[in-house]
Design a protein around this motif. Structure first.
Motif, PDB file in Angstrom:
ATOM      1  N   LEU A  97       0.812  -1.214   0.000  1.00  0.00           N
ATOM      2  CA  LEU A  97       0.000   0.000   0.000  1.00  0.00           C
ATOM      3  C   LEU A  97       0.849   1.270   0.000  1.00  0.00           C
ATOM      4  N   GLY A  98       1.897   1.288   0.796  1.00  0.00           N
ATOM      5  CA  GLY A  98       2.752   2.468   0.876  1.00  0.00           C
ATOM      6  C   GLY A  98       3.570   2.736  -0.375  1.00  0.00           C
ATOM      7  N   GLU A  99       3.547   1.810  -1.327  1.00  0.00           N
ATOM      8  CA  GLU A  99       4.319   1.963  -2.559  1.00  0.00           C
ATOM      9  C   GLU A  99       3.438   2.209  -3.785  1.00  0.00           C
ATOM     10  N   LEU A 100       2.140   2.439  -3.572  1.00  0.00           N
ATOM     11  CA  LEU A 100       1.254   2.662  -4.721  1.00  0.00           C
ATOM     12  C   LEU A 100       1.691   3.860  -5.567  1.00  0.00           C
ATOM     13  N   GLY A 101       2.146   4.925  -4.926  1.00  0.00           N
ATOM     14  CA  GLY A 101       2.605   6.099  -5.678  1.00  0.00           C
ATOM     15  C   GLY A 101       3.762   5.752  -6.592  1.00  0.00           C
ATOM     16  N   THR A 102       4.741   5.012  -6.079  1.00  0.00           N
ATOM     17  CA  THR A 102       5.880   4.581  -6.887  1.00  0.00           C
ATOM     18  C   THR A 102       5.408   3.692  -8.028  1.00  0.00           C
ATOM     19  N   ALA A 103       4.485   2.781  -7.725  1.00  0.00           N
ATOM     20  CA  ALA A 103       3.967   1.883  -8.762  1.00  0.00           C
ATOM     21  C   ALA A 103       3.288   2.676  -9.877  1.00  0.00           C
ATOM     22  N   HIS A 104       2.556   3.729  -9.524  1.00  0.00           N
ATOM     23  CA  HIS A 104       1.927   4.566 -10.555  1.00  0.00           C
ATOM     24  C   HIS A 104       2.987   5.194 -11.453  1.00  0.00           C
ATOM     25  N   GLU A 105       4.090   5.633 -10.871  1.00  0.00           N
ATOM     26  CA  GLU A 105       5.161   6.229 -11.665  1.00  0.00           C
ATOM     27  C   GLU A 105       5.805   5.200 -12.597  1.00  0.00           C
ATOM     28  N   VAL A 106       6.097   4.014 -12.073  1.00  0.00           N
ATOM     29  CA  VAL A 106       6.800   2.989 -12.845  1.00  0.00           C
ATOM     30  C   VAL A 106       5.925   2.422 -13.961  1.00  0.00           C
ATOM     31  N   PHE A 107       4.637   2.211 -13.683  1.00  0.00           N
ATOM     32  CA  PHE A 107       3.777   1.497 -14.630  1.00  0.00           C
ATOM     33  C   PHE A 107       2.818   2.405 -15.391  1.00  0.00           C
ATOM     34  N   ARG A 108       2.963   3.722 -15.230  1.00  0.00           N
ATOM     35  CA  ARG A 108       2.099   4.670 -15.945  1.00  0.00           C
ATOM     36  C   ARG A 108       2.109   4.364 -17.441  1.00  0.00           C
ATOM     37  N   GLY A 109       0.921   4.346 -18.010  1.00  0.00           N
ATOM     38  CA  GLY A 109       0.801   4.128 -19.447  1.00  0.00           C
ATOM     39  C   GLY A 109       0.599   2.671 -19.842  1.00  0.00           C
ATOM     40  N   LEU A 110       0.834   1.752 -18.931  1.00  0.00           N
ATOM     41  CA  LEU A 110       0.588   0.341 -19.245  1.00  0.00           C
ATOM     42  C   LEU A 110      -0.882   0.022 -18.995  1.00  0.00           C
ATOM     43  N   PRO A 111      -1.468  -0.809 -19.835  1.00  0.00           N
ATOM     44  CA  PRO A 111      -2.877  -1.156 -19.660  1.00  0.00           C
ATOM     45  C   PRO A 111      -3.063  -2.235 -18.589  1.00  0.00           C
ATOM     46  N   LEU A 112      -2.805  -1.850 -17.346  1.00  0.00           N
ATOM     47  CA  LEU A 112      -2.977  -2.775 -16.235  1.00  0.00           C
ATOM     48  C   LEU A 112      -3.496  -1.998 -15.039  1.00  0.00           C
ATOM     49  N   ARG A 113      -3.851  -2.742 -14.007  1.00  0.00           N
ATOM     50  CA  ARG A 113      -4.366  -2.120 -12.783  1.00  0.00           C
ATOM     51  C   ARG A 113      -3.404  -2.402 -11.640  1.00  0.00           C
ATOM     52  N   LEU A 114      -3.361  -1.478 -10.717  1.00  0.00           N
ATOM     53  CA  LEU A 114      -2.553  -1.618  -9.510  1.00  0.00           C
ATOM     54  C   LEU A 114      -3.478  -1.864  -8.335  1.00  0.00           C
ATOM     55  N   GLN A 115      -3.044  -2.733  -7.452  1.00  0.00           N
ATOM     56  CA  GLN A 115      -3.850  -3.039  -6.281  1.00  0.00           C
ATOM     57  C   GLN A 115      -2.927  -3.081  -5.071  1.00  0.00           C
ATOM     58  N   GLY A 116      -3.215  -2.221  -4.099  1.00  0.00           N
ATOM     59  CA  GLY A 116      -2.406  -2.174  -2.890  1.00  0.00           C
ATOM     60  C   GLY A 116      -2.798  -3.273  -1.917  1.00  0.00           C
ATOM     61  N   TRP A 117      -1.834  -3.661  -1.102  1.00  0.00           N
ATOM     62  CA  TRP A 117      -2.102  -4.615  -0.013  1.00  0.00           C
ATOM     63  C   TRP A 117      -1.426  -4.112   1.247  1.00  0.00           C
ATOM     64  N   TRP A 118      -1.960  -4.521   2.389  1.00  0.00           N
ATOM     65  CA  TRP A 118      -1.357  -4.201   3.680  1.00  0.00           C
ATOM     66  C   TRP A 118      -1.713  -5.286   4.669  1.00  0.00           C
ATOM     67  N   GLU A 119      -0.927  -5.328   5.733  1.00  0.00           N
ATOM     68  CA  GLU A 119      -1.177  -6.295   6.790  1.00  0.00           C
ATOM     69  C   GLU A 119      -1.883  -5.589   7.939  1.00  0.00           C
ATOM     70  N   ARG A 120      -3.077  -6.086   8.276  1.00  0.00           N
ATOM     71  CA  ARG A 120      -3.842  -5.501   9.375  1.00  0.00           C
ATOM     72  C   ARG A 120      -3.192  -5.875  10.711  1.00  0.00           C
ATOM     73  N   ASP A 121      -3.653  -5.268  11.791  1.00  0.00           N
ATOM     74  CA  ASP A 121      -3.118  -5.554  13.127  1.00  0.00           C
ATOM     75  C   ASP A 121      -3.245  -7.024  13.505  1.00  0.00           C
ATOM     76  N   ASP A 122      -4.262  -7.704  12.974  1.00  0.00           N
ATOM     77  CA  ASP A 122      -4.459  -9.129  13.283  1.00  0.00           C
ATOM     78  C   ASP A 122      -3.677 -10.040  12.325  1.00  0.00           C
ATOM     79  N   ARG A 123      -2.751  -9.461  11.568  1.00  0.00           N
ATOM     80  CA  ARG A 123      -1.869 -10.162  10.617  1.00  0.00           C
ATOM     81  C   ARG A 123      -2.588 -10.693   9.386  1.00  0.00           C
ATOM     82  N   VAL A 124      -3.843 -10.308   9.180  1.00  0.00           N
ATOM     83  CA  VAL A 124      -4.581 -10.679   7.981  1.00  0.00           C
ATOM     84  C   VAL A 124      -4.220  -9.670   6.890  1.00  0.00           C
ATOM     85  N   LEU A 125      -3.975 -10.165   5.676  1.00  0.00           N
ATOM     86  CA  LEU A 125      -3.662  -9.277   4.564  1.00  0.00           C
ATOM     87  C   LEU A 125      -4.947  -8.774   3.930  1.00  0.00           C
ATOM     88  N   ALA A 126      -4.980  -7.504   3.611  1.00  0.00           N
ATOM     89  CA  ALA A 126      -6.148  -6.876   2.990  1.00  0.00           C
ATOM     90  C   ALA A 126      -5.707  -6.203   1.693  1.00  0.00           C
TER      91      ALA A 126
END
Length: 133
Positions: A97-126
């Motif tokens: 999740l904290g790298e979505l901005g960088t991902a937008h810069e690197v992959f700008r113009g490509l026909p794909l989607r970016l999806q962030g992930w993070w680990e919640r306090d209970d260690r479940v990934l969202a």
């Protein structure tokens, strides 16, 4: 004390892939987790991409979710992801999740989607909703 392979924790990339497979299962879709190298070889894709971790394939939808390795520069993944798109796959790149901005810069113009992930306090990934690169 030496660690055995059964004591070893899966990499964060592997955990993200496994969480995505579970999410697809909950959505009623069959999916599978494969290493990038295996998928690339199967598709005849010769683009090396050390920045790509495991890939979640949803064959019925021809959808591929590619987990980006957290410790690698992502520019090497750009050509590999483009090759997947060119072969008719709908592609999402799963990034911390904290790298979505960088991902937008690197992959700008490509026909794909970016999806962030993070680990919640209970260690479940969202996951975030997909965003256009």
């Amino acid at each position: 004390m030496a660690t055995t392979s059964s004591d070893a924790q899966p990499s964060v990339e592997r955990r993200v892939g496994e969480a995505a497979v579970r999410a697809w299962h909950v959505a009623g879709e069959e999916s599978q987790l494969v290493p990038w190298a295996s998928l690339a070889e199967h598709l005849g894709n010769t683009v090396a991409a050390t920045a790509l971790g495991p890939v979640i394939l949803v064959p019925r939808l021809r959808h591929a979710e590619c987990v980006l390795a957290t410790a690698e520069p992502w520019m090497s993944a750009r050509h590999a992801l483009r090759a997947l798109v060119d072969q008719g796959w709908v592609v999402n790149a799963l990034v911390p999740l904290g790298e979505l901005g960088t991902a937008h810069e690197v992959f700008r113009g490509l026909p794909l989607r970016l999806q962030g992930w993070w680990e919640r306090d209970d260690r479940v990934l969202a996951f975030t909703d997909p965003e256009v690169a």
